[in-house]
Motif scaffolding. Structure first.
Motif, PDB file in Angstrom:
ATOM      1  N   LYS A 188       0.868  -1.174   0.000  1.00  0.00           N
ATOM      2  CA  LYS A 188       0.000   0.000   0.000  1.00  0.00           C
ATOM      3  C   LYS A 188       0.900   1.218   0.000  1.00  0.00           C
ATOM      4  N   GLY A 189       0.587   2.178  -0.879  1.00  0.00           N
ATOM      5  CA  GLY A 189       1.402   3.377  -0.937  1.00  0.00           C
ATOM      6  C   GLY A 189       0.942   4.334  -2.012  1.00  0.00           C
ATOM      7  N   VAL A 190       1.666   5.446  -2.092  1.00  0.00           N
ATOM      8  CA  VAL A 190       1.379   6.484  -3.078  1.00  0.00           C
ATOM      9  C   VAL A 190       2.057   6.081  -4.388  1.00  0.00           C
ATOM     10  N   LEU A 191       1.286   6.088  -5.459  1.00  0.00           N
ATOM     11  CA  LEU A 191       1.822   5.756  -6.780  1.00  0.00           C
ATOM     12  C   LEU A 191       2.674   6.929  -7.263  1.00  0.00           C
ATOM     13  N   GLU A 192       3.986   6.715  -7.316  1.00  0.00           N
ATOM     14  CA  GLU A 192       4.922   7.792  -7.675  1.00  0.00           C
ATOM     15  C   GLU A 192       5.266   7.800  -9.160  1.00  0.00           C
ATOM     16  N   ALA A 193       5.466   6.604  -9.741  1.00  0.00           N
ATOM     17  CA  ALA A 193       5.861   6.517 -11.149  1.00  0.00           C
ATOM     18  C   ALA A 193       5.385   5.185 -11.705  1.00  0.00           C
ATOM     19  N   ALA A 194       5.213   5.159 -13.034  1.00  0.00           N
ATOM     20  CA  ALA A 194       4.780   3.927 -13.690  1.00  0.00           C
ATOM     21  C   ALA A 194       5.491   3.803 -15.020  1.00  0.00           C
ATOM     22  N   GLY A 195       6.160   2.680 -15.206  1.00  0.00           N
ATOM     23  CA  GLY A 195       6.822   2.378 -16.468  1.00  0.00           C
ATOM     24  C   GLY A 195       6.161   1.163 -17.086  1.00  0.00           C
ATOM     25  N   ARG A 196       6.692   0.728 -18.202  1.00  0.00           N
ATOM     26  CA  ARG A 196       6.129  -0.431 -18.886  1.00  0.00           C
ATOM     27  C   ARG A 196       6.271  -1.691 -18.034  1.00  0.00           C
ATOM     28  N   ASP A 197       7.383  -1.821 -17.326  1.00  0.00           N
ATOM     29  CA  ASP A 197       7.630  -3.066 -16.592  1.00  0.00           C
ATOM     30  C   ASP A 197       7.739  -2.872 -15.083  1.00  0.00           C
ATOM     31  N   HIS A 198       7.427  -1.692 -14.572  1.00  0.00           N
ATOM     32  CA  HIS A 198       7.563  -1.457 -13.133  1.00  0.00           C
ATOM     33  C   HIS A 198       6.675  -0.301 -12.677  1.00  0.00           C
ATOM     34  N   ILE A 199       6.464  -0.243 -11.367  1.00  0.00           N
ATOM     35  CA  ILE A 199       5.869   0.937 -10.736  1.00  0.00           C
ATOM     36  C   ILE A 199       6.732   1.289  -9.526  1.00  0.00           C
ATOM     37  N   ILE A 200       6.645   2.519  -9.108  1.00  0.00           N
ATOM     38  CA  ILE A 200       7.324   2.959  -7.893  1.00  0.00           C
ATOM     39  C   ILE A 200       6.259   3.518  -6.974  1.00  0.00           C
ATOM     40  N   ILE A 201       6.204   2.961  -5.757  1.00  0.00           N
ATOM     41  CA  ILE A 201       5.268   3.468  -4.760  1.00  0.00           C
ATOM     42  C   ILE A 201       6.080   3.935  -3.553  1.00  0.00           C
ATOM     43  N   SER A 202       5.476   4.814  -2.755  1.00  0.00           N
ATOM     44  CA  SER A 202       6.159   5.286  -1.553  1.00  0.00           C
ATOM     45  C   SER A 202       5.221   5.181  -0.363  1.00  0.00           C
ATOM     46  N   ASP A 203       5.802   4.918   0.774  1.00  0.00           N
ATOM     47  CA  ASP A 203       5.050   4.861   2.040  1.00  0.00           C
ATOM     48  C   ASP A 203       4.863   6.302   2.504  1.00  0.00           C
ATOM     49  N   PRO A 204       3.616   6.770   2.670  1.00  0.00           N
ATOM     50  CA  PRO A 204       3.403   8.167   3.043  1.00  0.00           C
ATOM     51  C   PRO A 204       3.931   8.508   4.435  1.00  0.00           C
ATOM     52  N   VAL A 205       4.091   7.521   5.309  1.00  0.00           N
ATOM     53  CA  VAL A 205       4.574   7.769   6.672  1.00  0.00           C
ATOM     54  C   VAL A 205       6.099   7.815   6.717  1.00  0.00           C
ATOM     55  N   THR A 206       6.755   6.791   6.173  1.00  0.00           N
ATOM     56  CA  THR A 206       8.218   6.697   6.251  1.00  0.00           C
ATOM     57  C   THR A 206       8.922   7.322   5.058  1.00  0.00           C
ATOM     58  N   GLY A 207       8.233   7.455   3.920  1.00  0.00           N
ATOM     59  CA  GLY A 207       8.842   7.997   2.711  1.00  0.00           C
ATOM     60  C   GLY A 207       9.661   6.974   1.932  1.00  0.00           C
ATOM     61  N   VAL A 208       9.698   5.733   2.406  1.00  0.00           N
ATOM     62  CA  VAL A 208      10.454   4.683   1.721  1.00  0.00           C
ATOM     63  C   VAL A 208       9.798   4.392   0.374  1.00  0.00           C
ATOM     64  N   ARG A 209      10.629   4.364  -0.656  1.00  0.00           N
ATOM     65  CA  ARG A 209      10.133   4.079  -2.009  1.00  0.00           C
ATOM     66  C   ARG A 209      10.464   2.645  -2.374  1.00  0.00           C
ATOM     67  N   THR A 210       9.511   1.984  -3.056  1.00  0.00           N
ATOM     68  CA  THR A 210       9.677   0.594  -3.466  1.00  0.00           C
ATOM     69  C   THR A 210       9.423   0.487  -4.966  1.00  0.00           C
ATOM     70  N   VAL A 211      10.345  -0.184  -5.651  1.00  0.00           N
ATOM     71  CA  VAL A 211      10.174  -0.463  -7.082  1.00  0.00           C
ATOM     72  C   VAL A 211       9.593  -1.870  -7.191  1.00  0.00           C
ATOM     73  N   LEU A 212       8.458  -1.991  -7.867  1.00  0.00           N
ATOM     74  CA  LEU A 212       7.777  -3.280  -8.023  1.00  0.00           C
ATOM     75  C   LEU A 212       7.712  -3.644  -9.498  1.00  0.00           C
ATOM     76  N   LEU A 213       8.065  -4.884  -9.813  1.00  0.00           N
ATOM     77  CA  LEU A 213       8.054  -5.335 -11.202  1.00  0.00           C
ATOM     78  C   LEU A 213       6.651  -5.771 -11.610  1.00  0.00           C
ATOM     79  N   MET A 214       6.215  -5.314 -12.785  1.00  0.00           N
ATOM     80  CA  MET A 214       4.861  -5.610 -13.260  1.00  0.00           C
ATOM     81  C   MET A 214       4.663  -7.075 -13.628  1.00  0.00           C
ATOM     82  N   ILE A 215       5.739  -7.813 -13.817  1.00  0.00           N
ATOM     83  CA  ILE A 215       5.602  -9.231 -14.158  1.00  0.00           C
ATOM     84  C   ILE A 215       4.897 -10.001 -13.032  1.00  0.00           C
TER      85      ILE A 215
END
Length: 156
Positions: free
Chosen positions: A101-128
């Motif tokens: 769960k997080g804020v949708l920061e960026a979206a590419g063809r094969d990944h998204i980047i979300i961030s935790d609104p509390v800690t600010g930690v960003r996570t790159v997730l693969l769309m596969i």
């Protein structure tokens, strides 16, 4: 000067004198008759429906560009929204499925980047590994082939 449209040169048995063409089996010397292209040349290729100037120049018109309804385009329209993202990692003994769960920061063809609104930690997730996402607010969505502003619908 009278300009006539281009007509390909054809040979016929017993060529009439008024056509300006040499009889079959003989070589014609000199230039091509007025209003026709020289032998061995072909007219320019024209895309069907392309406009032309009176001088015969083809005017290229760019094809309309619009986003297609791919998941990354839907995500790009909704950057900054908080979502819940469901992923499945097959053949993983420690964890098979994860929910982020997080804020949708960026979206590419094969990944998204979300961030935790509390800690600010960003996570790159693969769309596969992506299954689906849920959002607690209306989404913007651009229909394929429709040019204009994205549509926001509240279906509650």
């Amino acid at each position: 000067m009278i300009v006539q449209p281009y007509r390909p040169m054809t040979y016929m048995m017993g060529t009439p004198a008024h056509t300006g063409m040499a009889p079959m089996g003989t070589m014609q010397t000199g230039s091509a008759p007025m209003g026709s292209a020289p032998m061995g040349t072909t007219p320019p290729q024209v895309t069907s429906g392309s406009p032309m100037t009176p001088g015969g120049t083809v005017v290229s018109t760019p094809a309309p560009v619009y986003e297609q309804s791919y998941i990354e385009n839907i995500f790009r329209l909704n950057l900054g929204k908080v979502g819940t993202f469901y992923f499945t990692y097959e053949n993983n003994k420690e964890w098979n499925a994860k929910i982020y769960k997080g804020v949708l920061e960026a979206a590419g063809r094969d990944h998204i980047i979300i961030s935790d609104p509390v800690t600010g930690v960003r996570t790159v997730l693969l769309m596969i590994y992506f299954d689906y996402a849920t959002f607690d607010e209306p989404l913007k969505y651009q229909y394929p082939g429709v040019i204009g502003n994205p549509v926001t619908r509240n279906c509650r």
